[in-house]
Structure formats: C-alpha cells, structure tokens
Motif scaffolding. Structure first.
Motif, short mmCIF file in Angstrom:
data_model
loop_
_atom_site.label_atom_id
_atom_site.label_comp_id
_atom_site.label_asym_id
_atom_site.label_seq_id
_atom_site.Cartn_x
_atom_site.Cartn_y
_atom_site.Cartn_z
N ARG A 1 -9.56 -22.32 39.96
CA ARG A 1 -8.24 -21.76 40.31
C ARG A 1 -7.92 -20.66 39.64
N ASN B 1 -3.62 -23.44 38.53
CA ASN B 1 -3.49 -22.29 39.10
C ASN B 1 -3.30 -20.94 38.14
N GLU C 1 -15.43 -12.07 36.33
CA GLU C 1 -16.21 -12.46 37.51
C GLU C 1 -16.84 -13.75 37.20
N VAL D 1 -7.13 -9.93 39.30
CA VAL D 1 -6.49 -8.29 40.03
C VAL D 1 -6.31 -7.48 39.27
N TYR E 1 -3.42 -10.28 36.21
CA TYR E 1 -3.03 -8.93 36.52
C TYR E 1 -3.17 -8.23 35.75
N GLU F 1 -13.99 -16.29 37.14
CA GLU F 1 -13.58 -16.52 38.65
C GLU F 1 -14.50 -17.50 39.16
N GLU F 2 -15.82 -17.39 38.63
CA GLU F 2 -16.75 -18.45 39.13
C GLU F 2 -16.79 -19.89 38.43
N TYR G 1 2.62 -9.83 45.29
CA TYR G 1 1.84 -10.97 45.44
C TYR G 1 2.66 -12.33 44.79
N VAL H 1 -3.60 -16.39 37.55
CA VAL H 1 -3.96 -15.32 38.01
C VAL H 1 -3.75 -14.23 36.86
N LYS I 1 -8.08 -16.37 39.50
CA LYS I 1 -8.14 -15.07 40.27
C LYS I 1 -7.91 -13.80 39.28
#
Length: 365
Positions: free
Chosen positions: A295, A267, A287, A299, A271, A290-291, A325, A269, A297
């Motif tokens: 897991r 996981n 992008e 932002v 930022y 992300e694809e 978040y 993320v 992301k």
C-alpha cells in the motif's frame, strides 16, 4: 552631521576595541586551571578550563547533538547545568524558552567551562558514540547531491532508529583550517549495523559539503558520531504521509527500508519535490518499494520542469500535491524533511486538511 558621524565612529571603534580586548583576555590571559564536570551525579570529568562545555564533553567521548558544529545557530546542544554555568548569554536567548531558563537548560556550545560544573544529560544521549569508517562508496546522484556509504572499521556496530542522524567530521583541508562537524540524516536500513548511508547536497562555501563533494574519495577514512534525533517512524497503524525535498530523501529512505524489513502494512504515500528531472534520484528504489510494499505510492513533483525534461508527471510544489490528492487528515500522521520554509508551508497545508499538529513529525535542515 560630520560631528555626529565622527562621534559614532569613535564610539564604535572603542566598543570594538573593548570587545577584542575582552576576547583576547579570556582566550589567552584567563587561566581557569583544571575544572570538574559532574555528569548525572555519578561521573566525574576533569578538564582544562577555558573551552566550551560542548567541546569539553566531546573530548571525553560524550557527544551531544550539534547540527551547526558548535556555532550557536541550531540550538540542539542543550543540557541542564545546575551549577557553574554563569548567567544566560544573549547568544543563547533565542534558543531557550522561559521554561528552559527556569530549569537551568543551556546551550553547551556557548557556555564556557570556568569552574566546577554539575550537569544532567539524558541517558539516550550518553549512548552516542564516535565511529571510524572508510568510504566504501562515493557517487553523484545528481550534479549537486552525493551518496556515501561509510563502512565502520573500528570494530563497533551502530544501532539507530529509522529517521535519526549522525554528525560527520570534516578534518582540516585547504581552505578549512579546523575540524568541523555537521549533521546528516542516516539514509540506510537499520538492519545495516556495520555501515551507514548518507545523502549530502552541495552548499557553496559549506565547510563539510565542500569536503564531501570536492575532497572526499572512496577509500578515505572518516569519522562520525551519533546517532541523534527524535525524528523516527512511530509504531502505529495510522496512514503515513511522507513528504521531502532534495536531500530530505535520506531519512524517508531509511523509514521505507524499516517498513520493508518489518513488513509494515500501512497506507503510505511519499510526496517528493525536486526542481528539474535532473534533480530526481533513486527512482529505481522507489519503484522497488512500490512493488514490495502493498500500500505504498511514490509521487514526485517538479517545481521547475523544462521543455527538455519532457516531464509528464506532477508539476508544482509538494504542498500542491497535498492540496490536490490528500483527503482529510483523520487517522493519519505525517513525516516531513526539508528546509524551514518547506516545513512551515507543508505543516500549514496538512493542518488545513485536518491533521493534528501532534501527528506531524519533521526533520528540518
């Protein structure tokens, strides 16, 4: 009052003159002759005395990290000097802990070689090398951020950890009479051993950033040394929180390529903070990540979005995203890259979320 002012001016003038005379004498009159530097008890270097230990080591292809280029303002070029260093200088004190002083740790850019020295350098730093390369790609990502791909041309290959940095050399150019090194994070994948990518922002009057943005073109030859740094992706299954602003994207990009190459499924993320929409870059790559990473992301957040931006995403600072978040910090680790104020505020926000400080890693620029 005038008498006191005159007295102060006289004392100041005398002190300035004495300082100049001492500097002149040390630079032009003192002759220390040849000195020996014994490295880790088994390597002997013979150098001409009078230069800093940092520059003397560099002349013998031993490269210590020095993000400030030997100006005494980063504190990175430490090593243990068991004999021959002389007393600790005032210019070193703010970068040395009591434990450093007790263990003979010194700043090599501030210590001048005046006699034989016995020093200790960590083995991993002895593996840093100097590379010659050609600028294969030089393009503007934003009005103030430039992307470089440097293809190594001297037959060597570079091995590094995702998140580490190199020191790029700016040669003399109009307005800059001296060679100057500055540190920049590697932005490329560790699988690329014949080249490195750099993402360099423009700083007005910055010696190396001016060289990169105003004087460096595709096809030019450049030099850099490294790799350095203990900021890199850990082998862990914890959730990863990546936080960067501006050119802090560089080591995070390398880390993401590492996750992609090794098929790391965590996981994650990211930022990322910028001022306006114009300051966002590499969105197509984000992008792609992300694809490709199940897991992951991305932002982005803008701190100075304008009406012209027509921005419908997050606004504020990266710390706002953490507060908005991020859930509790248990079983998570964070990787940060940015300026000192951003690092400080981000650490505070993460700690408030329950992050352990030992699980927060950062690269400060």
């Amino acid at each position: 009052m005038s008498t006191i002012l005159i007295t102060v001016l006289i004392i100041t003038g005398i002190a300035t003159l004495l300082a100049f005379l001492l500097t002149f004498a040390d630079a032009y009159i003192a002759d220390y002759g040849e000195c020996k530097i014994i490295v880790n008890k088994d390597e002997e270097l013979v150098v001409e005395g009078g230069s800093s230990l940092l520059s003397s080591l560099t002349e013998h292809d031993i490269y210590l990290p020095s993000a400030c280029g030997g100006k005494g303002s980063c504190g990175y070029c430490k090593c243990k000097i068991n004999e021959g260093a002389g007393p600790v200088l005032p210019t070193e004190l703010s970068y040395l802990t009591e434990e450093d002083v007790e263990n003979n740790i010194r700043l090599t850019c501030q210590v001048k070689v005046k006699e034989d020295m016995y020093i200790e350098i960590p083995e991993d730093l002895l593996h840093a090398k100097k590379y010659t390369a050609v600028v294969e790609t030089a393009k503007d990502l934003t009005p103030n951020i430039r992307f470089l791909k440097l293809k190594i041309t001297d037959g060597q290959e570079i091995e590094f950890l995702a998140g580490q940095y190199v020191q790029l050399l700016a040669p003399p150019y109009p307005g800059n009479p001296d060679e100057v090194y500055r540190a920049y994070s590697i932005a490329s994948s560790t699988t690329e051993t014949n080249s490195i990518d750099l993402i360099i922002g423009y700083v007005p009057d910055g010696i190396v950033t001016t060289y990169v943005h105003k004087h460096l073109s595709e096809g030019d030859e450049v030099s850099f040394n490294g790799p350095f740094g203990d900021f890199y992706l850990n082998d862990s299954d914890k959730d990863a929180v990546l936080v960067a602003v501006s050119t802090g994207m560089a080591p995070i990009r390398s880390i993401l390529y590492e996750m992609l190459h090794k098929e790391i499924d965590r996981n994650t993320v990211f930022y990322f903070g910028a001022r306006t929409r114009e300051d966002l870059f590499m969105l197509d790559e984000m992008e792609m990540f992300e694809e490709s990473l199940p897991r992951f992301k991305f932002v982005p957040v803008l701190s100075r979005a304008t009406e012209e931006d027509q921005w419908e995403g997050e606004e504020g600072r990266v710390t706002d995203l953490i507060e908005k978040y991020l859930e509790e910090g248990e079983n998570k680790e964070a990787y940060l890259c940015g300026g000192a104020p951003m690092i400080k505020s981000t650490i505070e926000a993460l700690v408030e979320k329950g992050f352990k400080e030992e699980m927060i890693y950062f690269d400060e620029f």
